[in-house]
Motif scaffolding. Sequence first.
Motif, mmCIF file in Angstrom:
data_model
loop_
_atom_site.group_PDB
_atom_site.id
_atom_site.type_symbol
_atom_site.label_atom_id
_atom_site.label_comp_id
_atom_site.label_asym_id
_atom_site.label_seq_id
_atom_site.Cartn_x
_atom_site.Cartn_y
_atom_site.Cartn_z
ATOM 1 N N HIS A 1 5.034 -14.414 63.779
ATOM 2 C CA HIS A 1 6.347 -14.065 63.361
ATOM 3 C C HIS A 1 6.265 -13.176 61.752
ATOM 4 O O HIS A 1 7.435 -12.486 61.562
ATOM 5 N N TYR A 2 5.287 -12.898 61.755
ATOM 6 C CA TYR A 2 5.091 -12.046 60.206
ATOM 7 C C TYR A 2 4.386 -10.691 60.455
ATOM 8 O O TYR A 2 4.293 -9.879 59.575
ATOM 9 N N ASP B 1 5.892 -7.501 59.338
ATOM 10 C CA ASP B 1 6.466 -7.585 57.890
ATOM 11 C C ASP B 1 5.442 -7.277 56.907
ATOM 12 O O ASP B 1 5.934 -7.228 55.585
ATOM 13 N N ASP C 1 6.198 -16.486 47.887
ATOM 14 C CA ASP C 1 7.198 -16.411 48.673
ATOM 15 C C ASP C 1 8.081 -15.226 48.379
ATOM 16 O O ASP C 1 8.046 -14.739 47.389
ATOM 17 N N GLU D 1 11.850 -17.491 49.853
ATOM 18 C CA GLU D 1 11.355 -18.639 50.574
ATOM 19 C C GLU D 1 10.684 -18.523 51.745
ATOM 20 O O GLU D 1 10.073 -19.452 52.627
ATOM 21 N N TYR D 2 10.573 -17.131 52.214
ATOM 22 C CA TYR D 2 9.529 -16.934 53.582
ATOM 23 C C TYR D 2 8.365 -16.561 53.059
ATOM 24 O O TYR D 2 7.915 -16.410 51.735
ATOM 25 N N TYR E 1 14.586 -9.935 54.857
ATOM 26 C CA TYR E 1 14.742 -11.173 54.340
ATOM 27 C C TYR E 1 15.495 -11.398 53.112
ATOM 28 O O TYR E 1 15.576 -12.091 52.478
#
Length: 211
Positions: A20-21, A24, A187, A190-191, A209
């Motif tokens: 999922h990252y 990013d 983070d 918070e991610y 985000y």
Amino acid sequence: LSIPDDEKGYELDLFCVPKHYEEDLDRVIIPHGLIMDRTERLARDIVRDMGGHHIVALCVLKGGYKFFSDLLDYIKALNQNCDKSVPLTVDFIRLKSYCNDQSTNSVKVIGGDELSTLTGKNVLIVEDIVETGRTMETLLSLLSECNPKMVKVVSLLVKRTPRGSGYRPDYMGFEVPDWFLVGYALDYNEYFRDLGHICILNEKAKVKYKV
């Protein structure tokens, strides 16, 4: 251990990165194994310098929790296997100084009322990253009002930035360029706390985000 400004890092596909990252991140800058080796050496330096004293290890939440946990595990291992040991108790404080990817001028301290319990104690502050240094200077100022016996600071990362106040911790793992880094509990809104390596966040992710 200084990471130069022209450090290329490592391609993401060389490491295990959560699916999922994958879109990013630009690249891995500090692999998890290197973090652990450096943390082990910091633990040895702390035991060497502070051994024989009862220490209150003060974790700066939330970003510091992973480094705090791993550092204390290494200190506990040294306590069991070395002639010199460090009696440890733990406490926690939370500081807030970020909005999105920008450090603000105000530092919010959560849990500061309980700092009075540190009067007369030897305190080891465990932080994830020192950026401008102002957040840590604020905490040290608050602590000084409680009259601890001794205060030392260990930070996994120290950022080279023109916005810096010049503050340097007593122990540091890596000196890093002025990049926005995530992973290993660092983070972005918070991610990325669940990412094992320390990586550079790409610009698309800052928008994705943003709060």
